[in-house]
Design an enzyme around this catalytic site. Structure first.
Site, PDB file in Angstrom:
ATOM      1  N   ILE A   1       0.815  -1.214   0.000  1.00  0.00           N
ATOM      2  CA  ILE A   1       0.000   0.000   0.000  1.00  0.00           C
ATOM      3  C   ILE A   1       0.850   1.266   0.000  1.00  0.00           C
ATOM      4  O   ILE A   1       0.323   2.370  -0.016  1.00  0.00           O
ATOM      5  CB  ILE A   1      -0.955   0.022   1.210  1.00  0.00           C
ATOM      6  CG1 ILE A   1      -0.174  -0.092   2.527  1.00  0.00           C
ATOM      7  CG2 ILE A   1      -1.988  -1.078   1.098  1.00  0.00           C
ATOM      8  CD1 ILE A   1      -1.050   0.048   3.771  1.00  0.00           C
ATOM      9  N   GLY A   2       2.176   1.117   0.027  1.00  0.00           N
ATOM     10  CA  GLY A   2       3.026   2.292   0.008  1.00  0.00           C
ATOM     11  C   GLY A   2       4.482   1.912   0.152  1.00  0.00           C
ATOM     12  O   GLY A   2       4.839   0.728   0.266  1.00  0.00           O
ATOM     13  N   ALA A   3       5.332   2.922   0.117  1.00  0.00           N
ATOM     14  CA  ALA A   3       6.770   2.699   0.275  1.00  0.00           C
ATOM     15  C   ALA A   3       7.348   3.839   1.096  1.00  0.00           C
ATOM     16  O   ALA A   3       7.003   5.005   0.885  1.00  0.00           O
ATOM     17  CB  ALA A   3       7.458   2.611  -1.078  1.00  0.00           C
ATOM     18  N   GLY A   4       8.196   3.494   2.050  1.00  0.00           N
ATOM     19  CA  GLY A   4       8.844   4.494   2.878  1.00  0.00           C
ATOM     20  C   GLY A   4      10.333   4.534   2.605  1.00  0.00           C
ATOM     21  O   GLY A   4      10.843   3.892   1.686  1.00  0.00           O
TER      22      GLY A   4
ATOM     23  N   PHE B   1      12.627   3.273   4.404  1.00  0.00           N
ATOM     24  CA  PHE B   1      13.312   2.038   4.786  1.00  0.00           C
ATOM     25  C   PHE B   1      12.835   0.820   4.014  1.00  0.00           C
ATOM     26  O   PHE B   1      13.508  -0.193   3.979  1.00  0.00           O
ATOM     27  CB  PHE B   1      13.115   1.794   6.289  1.00  0.00           C
ATOM     28  CG  PHE B   1      13.763   2.838   7.146  1.00  0.00           C
ATOM     29  CD1 PHE B   1      15.132   2.854   7.331  1.00  0.00           C
ATOM     30  CD2 PHE B   1      13.002   3.813   7.761  1.00  0.00           C
ATOM     31  CE1 PHE B   1      15.730   3.813   8.132  1.00  0.00           C
ATOM     32  CE2 PHE B   1      13.587   4.783   8.552  1.00  0.00           C
ATOM     33  CZ  PHE B   1      14.965   4.785   8.733  1.00  0.00           C
TER      34      PHE B   1
ATOM     35  N   GLU C   1       9.079  -1.242   1.933  1.00  0.00           N
ATOM     36  CA  GLU C   1       7.678  -1.195   1.532  1.00  0.00           C
ATOM     37  C   GLU C   1       6.744  -1.288   2.741  1.00  0.00           C
ATOM     38  O   GLU C   1       7.118  -1.783   3.799  1.00  0.00           O
ATOM     39  CB  GLU C   1       7.379  -2.341   0.564  1.00  0.00           C
ATOM     40  CG  GLU C   1       8.106  -2.202  -0.769  1.00  0.00           C
ATOM     41  CD  GLU C   1       7.913  -3.409  -1.669  1.00  0.00           C
ATOM     42  OE1 GLU C   1       7.692  -3.213  -2.876  1.00  0.00           O
ATOM     43  OE2 GLU C   1       7.992  -4.538  -1.162  1.00  0.00           O
ATOM     44  N   VAL C   2       5.524  -0.800   2.525  1.00  0.00           N
ATOM     45  CA  VAL C   2       4.475  -0.868   3.538  1.00  0.00           C
ATOM     46  C   VAL C   2       3.350  -1.739   2.989  1.00  0.00           C
ATOM     47  O   VAL C   2       2.898  -1.536   1.864  1.00  0.00           O
ATOM     48  CB  VAL C   2       3.940   0.529   3.901  1.00  0.00           C
ATOM     49  CG1 VAL C   2       2.898   0.427   5.011  1.00  0.00           C
ATOM     50  CG2 VAL C   2       5.079   1.442   4.335  1.00  0.00           C
TER      51      VAL C   2
ATOM     52  N   LYS D   1       5.190  -2.215   8.180  1.00  0.00           N
ATOM     53  CA  LYS D   1       6.345  -1.526   7.615  1.00  0.00           C
ATOM     54  C   LYS D   1       7.520  -2.499   7.608  1.00  0.00           C
ATOM     55  O   LYS D   1       7.796  -3.142   8.620  1.00  0.00           O
ATOM     56  CB  LYS D   1       6.702  -0.289   8.435  1.00  0.00           C
ATOM     57  CG  LYS D   1       5.659   0.814   8.390  1.00  0.00           C
ATOM     58  CD  LYS D   1       6.164   2.058   9.129  1.00  0.00           C
ATOM     59  CE  LYS D   1       5.167   3.188   9.040  1.00  0.00           C
ATOM     60  NZ  LYS D   1       5.674   4.410   9.708  1.00  0.00           N
TER      61      LYS D   1
ATOM     62  N   ASP E   1       7.168  17.012  12.768  1.00  0.00           N
ATOM     63  CA  ASP E   1       6.763  16.851  11.366  1.00  0.00           C
ATOM     64  C   ASP E   1       5.254  16.666  11.269  1.00  0.00           C
ATOM     65  O   ASP E   1       4.767  15.769  10.591  1.00  0.00           O
ATOM     66  CB  ASP E   1       7.494  15.660  10.742  1.00  0.00           C
ATOM     67  CG  ASP E   1       7.322  15.624   9.221  1.00  0.00           C
ATOM     68  OD1 ASP E   1       6.964  16.664   8.645  1.00  0.00           O
ATOM     69  OD2 ASP E   1       7.537  14.557   8.621  1.00  0.00           O
TER      70      ASP E   1
END
Length: 910
Positions: free
Chosen positions: A553-556, A558, A560-561, A579, A672
């Site tokens: 569902i995403g990438a950060g 560090f 993939e998520v 994560k 943040d």
């Protein structure tokens, strides 16, 4: 009327006019058919209808038949096909008294289908009677010349049924009127559940519950079962108030009775200091086997075999003790003796000994150790002996130590107002000079003779009395015993207060009396020498077999998520976000990755993303959190631009501010805070997330401003944090103001396409973001307060929560809209595209104002040139299918800007 077989008791006027009919189907009706007579004025009035005090809005459902006037001969001038509904309020039944002047017209009722000679049609119409305030009311029906039969009248009001949601019970509530679209209802946590804030929910005009606030959680020792909190069964435990299920007592622990907070170790088994209370207990390792001594090249080589029983642990080490014996007298060997590699902390089963003296009888002893070998007495019970307004007297018990040594017990006391350390020689302490009426948290931890930590107690809370109140001693149940071995104990006492190592006492923002409120304080995981210690302390270890990845569902930064499933034995299967740490990582990257879990694991709040646990003891590290179905707030708002009223948007802000108040009270500075770091679930609850301190803050290079201390998200950061790296809760308040602007602008990028340097220059020149479209004035004024240059004058998160609560309690306060300049506030282009040339097409223009989803609507309506666009009115925009108010205004304002040739006004000219 259907259920009544006899007289209804309704009043007709003129008296005895109209027919009351009870036909073969047992259907009671009133009918009138004087279509041939002029000046008809026939009335039918109900009996007195008593009203529930809170039901100010009722619905009247009518079933009726109206005859077609064309089916009568010669009555076209006098025949009617409608009738009127009236109402009159009263505090008492007036009986047969009837005055037309007391009645107020509700509506004219017309049939959808009329009845002819050959075919009958029954019509159903519902009308709303608003703003009722007296004890009861009458309904009346006026006929002015129709042929009509009234078959059924149903009068009702809508309620939100009594319910239990998130372990909070809410009573049946009458739905509000249109001017009170959402009625706030306070609830109570079910038995054996608690909530940090009063649980609330809103009842809609349609009788539906929405927007729950303040989630209740089962107390320690209880778990959620079918909307109630039931005590943990014997052999199960739960140590904290949470939504988690009770866990079975781990290996080598005592199976306590029900409602256990933890499972203590069985006799002869222990937990190491770093072992979680939820983990199993371990035994001591047995002695090493087969010790052999051989000589080689002037050295003595000792070797042995591992113990048969390692006590269930893998952290086995060995130590060597040497003694010189002369007859019956033995003493420790000379310090000149050398051991290779060492004489303590050995992991291998051999050691080389050199520099021995000739003709001396040496005795070597090899001992096996594990994490529990240095275990000092477990603190089993803490109790309050006596308290006054300024002091607390405590005592505690210890469990037997596995091995006997020769020195008396010592205790070290640590507590926080100013951090103090005091070595004590007893298991009892009285602490003076405390603040009256204040709660303190106590934890006793044992120390060995070399000050290494041992077993610790559960954290206990005790509170000093209010000033002027004294309490008699409760009896000094001090434990008296003789112990002849050396040890030390330490008490960790932390006052619940708002202190933080990142800010000094000179920080005026934190110098008010509010900081003296007792609260758990955030612990920076970077203060631990070994980052793994922080992970073990604040996060639950999950076995990877309990985690199933389903979809990326995403990438950060560090890795993939994933969306996935967490299924832990004894707990309900749950959707989670996972994560992952990408392959080929360095150890520093792994520590940075897991530090977010060390931070997140300290937080427990409905508006903070919940950490489920971590996977650290296997090759692929993972952080597992609760799953938020609607993803990031900024993207969700962009996808639903214009769909939510201001009231709902303010509710979202309220949730975010409540989460930030919790973090601020724990002395945590987020640094943040932005809509991209707020996650939204299916209930539209907003939760603060993204607690990593070492990360790329935005994908694009322009998103951050690099200083000697790291990267800063310029558009969301307070000026003092940019200039001096002064991050405080006050700088988080500035960021929250930007988040409010993002919410009201439905995910618009703050400062639009301005560069970072332009943003910094504009802020320093006192420019502030203008009010978004349809932004309530009170909300925009709060934004401006958050953006005050002097951080000491900005509101605190507690003030923000209170203000937003006040706005939600008074929806009328949101009706006053802030001044709005469409050319500035939504950065609408003028008659030119991005390259300065006129728009070449309608689709290009729509794309520039982010309304390209309506390109087909304009095309199908024949609006294909910009000249045609300039001729459009609001009604024309509605007619082509633009229904959402926010979208309608955005397009209309853009056309207004296109007509104004001076609309290229710069944002700095506001």
């Amino acid at each position: 009327m259907k259920a009544t077989g006899g007289e209804l008791g309704w009043l007709t006027w003129p008296l005895d006019q109209g027919d009351k009919t009870l036909n073969g189907s047992q259907l009671y009706t009133y009918s009138v058919c004087n279509v041939g007579e002029r000046e008809q004025d026939n009335w039918l009035r109900t009996t007195f209808i008593q009203r529930r005090p809170s039901a100010s809005r009722v619905f009247v459902e009518l079933k009726f038949i109206v005859r077609d006037c064309n089916s009568f001969d010669g009555t076209s001038l006098t025949c009617k096909e409608t009738f009127n509904l009236f109402t009159s309020e009263s505090d008492a039944d007036v009986g047969t008294t009837f005055r037309k002047g007391q009645f107020k017209k509700v509506d004219t009722i017309a049939p959808d289908e009329i009845t002819s000679k050959n075919e009958m049609h029954i019509n159903t119409e519902t009308r709303v009677v608003e703003n009722l305030s007296r004890k009861g009311f009458y309904l009346a029906f006026q006929d002015i010349g129709a042929c009509i039969a009234l078959l059924s009248v149903r009068v009702y009001y809508k309620t939100c049924s009594a319910t239990v949601q998130s372990l909070a019970s809410f009573p049946e509530t009458v739905a509000g009127s249109e001017n009170q679209a959402l009625r706030e209802v306070s609830g109570q946590c079910v038995e054996n559940a608690d909530s940090e804030e009063l649980p609330r929910i809103y009842c809609t005009v349609d009788g539906e519950w929405v927007v729950p606030v303040g989630q209740c959680q089962c107390k320690p020792g209880y778990e959620e079962v079918n909307d109630s909190c039931q005590e943990c069964q014997a052999g199960f435990f739960k140590s904290a108030a949470s939504a988690d299920k009770c866990e079975p007592c781990p290996a080598n622990t005592q199976r306590l009775e029900s409602r256990a907070l933890f499972c203590p170790c069985m006799e002869g088994f222990y937990r190491a200091p770093a072992d979680p209370l939820s983990g199993p207990c371990s035994g001591l390792p047995s002695a090493p086997k087969d010790l052999v001594a051989t000589t080689s090249a002037g050295k003595l080589l000792l070797s042995w075999s591992p113990p048969e029983d390692n006590g269930g642990r893998t952290d086995i080490t060995y130590s060597i003790e040497c003694q010189c014996c002369d007859g019956s007298v033995c003493q420790s060997c000379s310090e000149k003796i050398r051991y290779d590699p060492a004489n303590v902390g050995l992991t291998d089963t051999k050691v080389s000994v050199s520099d021995l003296d000739a003709h001396i009888n040496y005795t070597f002893t090899v001992e096996a150790h594990s994490g529990v070998s240095l275990f000092i007495n477990q603190i089993t019970t803490m109790r309050l002996v006596e308290r006054t307004s300024s002091s607390l007297s405590l005592s505690w018990d210890v469990s037997p130590r596995p091995r006997v040594q020769s020195s008396p017990i010592r205790y070290e006391l640590t507590y926080r107002k100013k951090v103090r350390h005091t070595l004590l020689e007893k298991n009892f302490v009285q602490i003076s000079d405390l603040v009256p009426g204040t709660a303190y948290l106590f934890r006793v931890q044992a120390l060995s003779s070399d000050s290494s930590p041992g077993g610790s107690s559960m954290e206990e809370q005790f509170e000093t009395l209010n000033e002027g109140t004294e309490q008699k001693p409760q009896g000094k149940n001090c434990m008296c015993f003789d112990i002849n071995f050396q040890m030390g104990f330490c008490i960790f006492l932390s006052r619940k207060r708002n202190s933080h190592t990142r800010q000094g006492p000179e920080d005026t923002y934190f110098s008010s009396s509010e900081q003296l409120k007792p609260l758990k304080t955030y612990v920076d995981p970077h203060t631990y020498e070994d980052p793994n210690t922080a992970i073990m302390k604040f996060a639950t270890e999950i076995h990877p077999s309990h985690v199933t990845k389903e979809k990326v569902i995403g990438a950060g930064e560090f890795g993939e998520v994933y969306r996935g499933i967490l299924k832990v034995p004894g707990r309900k299967e749950a959707a989670v976000a996972i994560k992952t740490l990408k392959p080929g990582y360095m150890e520093k990257q792994r520590q940075d990755f897991l530090s977010e879990a060390s931070i997140m694991g300290q937080f427990t709040h409905q508006n903070i993303i919940r950490l489920e646990g971590v996977v650290t003891k296997f090759k692929h590290a993972m952080i597992v959190t609760e799953y938020m179905e609607n993803g990031a707030l900024d993207r969700y708002l962009r996808d639903h631009d214009g769909e939510f009223p201001s009231f709902q948007l303010v509710g979202m802000m309220r949730g975010i501010s409540a989460g930030m108040k919790y973090l601020s009270d724990m002395s945590y500075v987020h640094r943040d805070l932005a809509a991209r770091n707020i996650l939204v679930n299916n209930n539209l609850e907003c939760k603060v997330s993204d607690f990593g301190l070492s990360r790329v803050l935005e994908d694009e290079p322009e998103g951050t401003y690099t200083t000697s201390g790291g990267k800063i998200p310029i558009r969301w950061t307070a000026p003092e944090a940019i200039a001096y790296r002064k991050f405080t809760s006050a700088s988080d308040v500035w960021s929250f103001g930007i988040v409010m602007w993002e919410v009201m602008a439905f995910g618009e990028r703050p400062y639009w396409d301005m560069s970072n340097h332009e943003v910094m220059k504009a802020i320093n020149e006192a420019f502030r973001l203008p009010a978004p479209m349809d932004c309530p004035s009170a909300v925009y004024q709060l934004m401006l307060q958050c953006w005050l240059q002097d951080r000491a004058k900005r509101p605190r998160f507690g003030d923000i929560v209170n203000l937003l609560d006040k706005l939600l309690r008074s929806p009328d306060s949101l009706k006053t809209i802030a001044d709005f300049d469409p050319r500035v506030s939504i950065r609408l282009p003028s008659t030119s595209g991005s390259d300065g040339s006129p728009f070449r097409s309608v689709s290009e223009w729509l794309e520039s104002i982010k309304m390209s989803q309506y390109s087909e609507n304009f095309s199908c309506a024949g609006v294909v040139t910009m000249d045609q666009v300039l001729q459009m009115k609001n009604e024309d925009i509605k007619n082509i299918g633009v229904r959402l108010p926010g979208h309608l205004k955005r397009i209309a304002y853009s056309i207004l800007g296109l007509k104004d040739q001076t609309s290229t006004l710069s944002v700095f000219a506001v």
